[in-house]
Design a protein around this motif. Structure first.
Motif, PDB file in Angstrom:
ATOM      1  N   PHE A 131       0.861  -1.180   0.000  1.00  0.00           N
ATOM      2  CA  PHE A 131       0.000   0.000   0.000  1.00  0.00           C
ATOM      3  C   PHE A 131       0.894   1.226   0.000  1.00  0.00           C
ATOM      4  O   PHE A 131       1.913   1.257   0.702  1.00  0.00           O
ATOM      5  CB  PHE A 131      -0.904   0.020   1.239  1.00  0.00           C
ATOM      6  N   VAL A 132       0.526   2.238  -0.776  1.00  0.00           N
ATOM      7  CA  VAL A 132       1.284   3.494  -0.779  1.00  0.00           C
ATOM      8  C   VAL A 132       0.507   4.520   0.029  1.00  0.00           C
ATOM      9  O   VAL A 132      -0.623   4.882  -0.321  1.00  0.00           O
ATOM     10  CB  VAL A 132       1.540   4.001  -2.209  1.00  0.00           C
ATOM     11  N   GLU A 133       1.115   4.963   1.134  1.00  0.00           N
ATOM     12  CA  GLU A 133       0.524   6.024   1.949  1.00  0.00           C
ATOM     13  C   GLU A 133       0.779   7.351   1.237  1.00  0.00           C
ATOM     14  O   GLU A 133       1.929   7.689   0.945  1.00  0.00           O
ATOM     15  CB  GLU A 133       1.168   6.066   3.333  1.00  0.00           C
ATOM     16  N   PRO A 134      -0.262   8.112   0.944  1.00  0.00           N
ATOM     17  CA  PRO A 134      -0.057   9.378   0.241  1.00  0.00           C
ATOM     18  C   PRO A 134       0.588  10.431   1.147  1.00  0.00           C
ATOM     19  O   PRO A 134       0.468  10.379   2.371  1.00  0.00           O
ATOM     20  CB  PRO A 134      -1.471   9.790  -0.164  1.00  0.00           C
ATOM     21  N   ALA A 135       1.245  11.379   0.517  1.00  0.00           N
ATOM     22  CA  ALA A 135       1.870  12.484   1.258  1.00  0.00           C
ATOM     23  C   ALA A 135       0.791  13.419   1.803  1.00  0.00           C
ATOM     24  O   ALA A 135      -0.288  13.556   1.220  1.00  0.00           O
ATOM     25  CB  ALA A 135       2.800  13.253   0.321  1.00  0.00           C
ATOM     26  N   HIS A 136       1.093  14.027   2.945  1.00  0.00           N
ATOM     27  CA  HIS A 136       0.273  15.084   3.556  1.00  0.00           C
ATOM     28  C   HIS A 136      -1.124  14.639   3.985  1.00  0.00           C
ATOM     29  O   HIS A 136      -2.012  15.473   4.136  1.00  0.00           O
ATOM     30  CB  HIS A 136       0.181  16.298   2.626  1.00  0.00           C
ATOM     31  N   ILE A 137      -1.331  13.350   4.189  1.00  0.00           N
ATOM     32  CA  ILE A 137      -2.606  12.836   4.692  1.00  0.00           C
ATOM     33  C   ILE A 137      -2.376  12.381   6.132  1.00  0.00           C
ATOM     34  O   ILE A 137      -1.449  11.620   6.410  1.00  0.00           O
ATOM     35  CB  ILE A 137      -3.124  11.645   3.842  1.00  0.00           C
ATOM     36  N   ARG A 138      -3.208  12.825   7.034  1.00  0.00           N
ATOM     37  CA  ARG A 138      -3.092  12.427   8.443  1.00  0.00           C
ATOM     38  C   ARG A 138      -3.570  10.998   8.604  1.00  0.00           C
ATOM     39  O   ARG A 138      -4.565  10.603   7.999  1.00  0.00           O
ATOM     40  CB  ARG A 138      -3.885  13.372   9.320  1.00  0.00           C
ATOM     41  N   MET A 139      -2.860  10.261   9.451  1.00  0.00           N
ATOM     42  CA  MET A 139      -3.174   8.830   9.581  1.00  0.00           C
ATOM     43  C   MET A 139      -2.641   8.255  10.877  1.00  0.00           C
ATOM     44  O   MET A 139      -1.839   8.874  11.569  1.00  0.00           O
ATOM     45  CB  MET A 139      -2.554   8.074   8.407  1.00  0.00           C
TER      46      MET A 139
END
Length: 179
Positions: A131-139
């Motif tokens: 899975f690729v975690e997108p940039a600038h997304i809170r998680m």
């Protein structure tokens, strides 16, 4: 294409000709012993970079794409830093709320890892999945399973960029309620 010399080669071909002279090789035999190589575009598209067709047939490693994805937010500076991290989460472990300045590729090697990204349904990544975690997304990430979750994380960033930026939970709740 290239011809192998009439001596044993690292690729294993021409072992049958070790010690013989090139003059003894008939043209048709010589042509049949040629290695076939691919142009760069075909090699990259087929994920066979650096392998000749004769090497693949003789048991050299075969490349398999685990994941391909076009992403936004990759670093554009003249130099980038590549980090490969290993993380183990015991059952019940939770990461802090955070974001990344650049995409992070998560490869789960054991167990399962659940990501909760702002504005999206939770995503569970199981062993063998990417899975690729997108940039600038809170998680935040969690191990909801009964066994350890082991991951390998691939991160390309500007040099010396922090891997993650902490996000205060109050900020997260306020921003998600105002959307």
């Amino acid at each position: 294409m290239h011809f192998c010399e009439p001596v044993a080669q690292p690729c294993g071909c021409r072992a049958d000709l070790a010690g013989s002279s090139l003059a003894k090789i008939e043209t048709t035999e010589r042509e049949s012993k040629m290695h076939k190589t691919m142009d760069a575009g075909s090699a990259i598209a087929g994920l066979t970079v650096g392998l000749t067709t004769s090497a693949r047939a003789s048991g050299a490693p075969k490349l398999t794409a685990l994941h391909r994805e076009i992403v936004e937010g990759m670093p554009t500076a003249a130099s980038q830093e590549i980090r490969i991290l290993h993380a183990t989460l015991d059952p019940g472990d939770v990461t802090p709320y955070h974001s990344h300045r650049f995409p992070v590729t998560v490869y789960v090697t054991e167990g399962a890892f659940t990501l909760e990204l702002d504005g999206r349904e939770p995503v569970t990544i199981r062993a063998g999945e990417v899975f690729v975690e997108p940039a600038h997304i809170r998680m935040t990430g969690r191990n909801l399973g009964a066994e350890q979750a082991k991951t390998v994380l691939f991160y390309v960033s500007d040099p010396d960029t922090p891997f993650a930026d902490p996000v205060r939970r109050e900020s997260l709740v306020r921003n998600s309620n105002s959307a």
